[in-house]
Write a protein that holds these residues in place. Structure first.
Motif, short mmCIF file in Angstrom:
data_model
loop_
_atom_site.label_atom_id
_atom_site.label_comp_id
_atom_site.label_asym_id
_atom_site.label_seq_id
_atom_site.Cartn_x
_atom_site.Cartn_y
_atom_site.Cartn_z
N SER A 116 8.66 -11.41 19.44
CA SER A 116 8.58 -11.12 18.15
C SER A 116 8.25 -9.25 17.67
N TYR A 136 7.41 -6.46 14.84
CA TYR A 136 6.71 -6.11 13.36
C TYR A 136 6.57 -4.81 13.14
N LYS A 142 0.45 -1.38 5.04
CA LYS A 142 0.13 -2.76 4.94
C LYS A 142 -0.87 -3.85 5.62
N PHE A 143 -0.35 -3.39 6.73
CA PHE A 143 -0.46 -4.37 8.01
C PHE A 143 -1.75 -4.30 8.29
N LYS A 181 -0.23 -14.95 11.04
CA LYS A 181 -0.30 -14.83 9.63
C LYS A 181 0.52 -13.25 9.08
N CYS A 182 1.46 -12.90 10.27
CA CYS A 182 1.59 -12.02 9.54
C CYS A 182 3.60 -11.54 8.90
N GLU A 183 4.01 -13.42 9.11
CA GLU A 183 5.73 -13.39 9.33
C GLU A 183 5.76 -12.03 8.16
N GLU A 184 5.59 -11.77 6.77
CA GLU A 184 5.71 -11.02 5.98
C GLU A 184 5.84 -9.28 6.94
N PHE A 185 5.27 -9.23 7.64
CA PHE A 185 6.26 -7.75 8.35
C PHE A 185 6.63 -7.98 9.89
N LYS A 186 7.25 -9.12 9.92
CA LYS A 186 8.47 -9.33 11.13
C LYS A 186 9.56 -8.67 10.60
N THR A 197 12.88 0.54 6.60
CA THR A 197 12.54 -0.56 6.76
C THR A 197 11.57 -1.10 5.23
N ILE A 198 10.74 -2.35 5.57
CA ILE A 198 9.72 -2.98 4.73
C ILE A 198 9.32 -1.57 4.53
#
Length: 320
Positions: free
Chosen positions: A271, A273, A278-279, A302-307, A319-320
């Motif tokens: 994975s 990230y 915000k991480f 719990k950190c899927e939003e940063f993938k 990047t996001i």
């Protein structure tokens, strides 16, 4: 595969010495002191001149003897003969360094530099044994080096970018990004552990976290398998030496008979990230200056939003 070292002191009597190789142009000797302890002697007029920083080797007594300023001898005496396997690797390492040079001053300079590296290594470990966790860490960094970084920028640049043993900082630093690599046992959940304020600190370049979920299995690969694969791709002699030095600093010592078999790992999950402000992380400005070290866990589930899907090592994209 680890190979048991031949003991060069076994047939020597106490209070004796034997030249390492009579055909070589430098004066290195196997020795046994009056108490029968194993040792190594380097003889040269250029050894450890004044103003050199002190070298302290765990488990080894160092003594310098000078003959009225003309010749100096550096004696390295092993405190406990049962530790000879790692000691002989140290000695063989110094011999191999000397074999690369004809100039005596250069030989001594390189030997002193190598002794300083050994000093740092022996502070951490006198047995040469790498724990499973340590093996997992090195294995994951080698996988990242080979599969992600080298595939984008080439094996030479990938090795140059590997920070190696500086465990307080990120593991890789290329021209455009920095990368931190973590591993975890798949059976324990996606929990990684951060051991310093710096590992997830965002600086000028984008920072990525690459995490590997691993399972120990005889069907997998070991760190030696990864090392061999990478070394077979290196054509530049200087890069190969750099790679070996970084492995050395990490704690992987070629030629030591390890008391435990190297683990083999299967990669269950990879994975990536993107680490932004915000991480979830703990930064030095978040805590009292009285706190000088930390260790904490992060649940990557719990950190899927940063993938992200990949790391662009050739250009800096959005990047996001």
């Amino acid at each position: 595969m680890m190979i048991k070292q031949t003991n060069p002191w076994e047939t020597m009597s106490s209070n004796s010495q034997r030249r390492v190789d009579k055909n070589l142009n430098y004066d290195f000797f196997w020795i046994r002191d009056i108490d029968g302890r194993y040792g190594f002697c380097i003889e040269s007029k250029d050894i450890l001149k004044d103003n050199e920083s002190n070298i302290n080797l765990k488990g080894i007594t160092l003594k310098k003897v000078s003959d009225e300023g003309y010749t100096s001898r550096l004696y390295m005496i092993l405190n406990d003969n049962k530790d000879y396997e790692i000691f002989i690797v140290l000695c063989q390492d110094l011999i191999s360094i000397a074999n690369k040079y004809d100039n005596n001053k250069r030989i001594i300079s390189e030997v002193e530099d190598r002794l300083k590296r050994w000093q740092q290594l022996l502070k951490r470990n006198m047995t040469g044994i790498m724990t499973t966790e340590r093996q997992m860490g090195l294995f994951s960094e080698l996988v990242c080096l080979k599969n992600i970084i080298a595939s984008e920028i080439g094996i030479n640049e990938a090795i140059v970018s590997w920070v190696g043993p500086d465990f307080d900082k990120q593991d890789f630093s290329t021209d455009l990004v920095t990368i931190e690599v973590k591993s975890y046992k798949s059976t324990k959940g996606e929990i990684i552990y951060i051991s310093s304020f710096e590992q997830l600190k965002v600086n000028e370049k984008p920072l990525y976290l690459v995490a590997y979920g691993l399972t120990i299995s005889e069907k997998g690969l070991s760190i030696m398998d990864m090392i061999d694969t990478i070394q077979n791709r290196i054509e530049d002699r200087n890069i190969l030496e750099l790679f070996k030095l970084k492995l050395f600093d990490y704690g992987h010592i070629d030629g030591i008979a390890n008391n435990t078999k190297l683990s083999k790992f299967i990669i269950d999950k990879e994975s990536i990230y993107y680490i932004n402000e915000k991480f979830p992380k703990i930064c030095s400005n978040d805590v009292s200056h009285k706190i000088v070290s930390i260790k904490y866990g992060i649940d990557l589930y719990k950190c899927e939003e940063f993938k992200v899907d990949e790391i662009d090592l050739l250009s800096v994209g959005e990047t996001i």
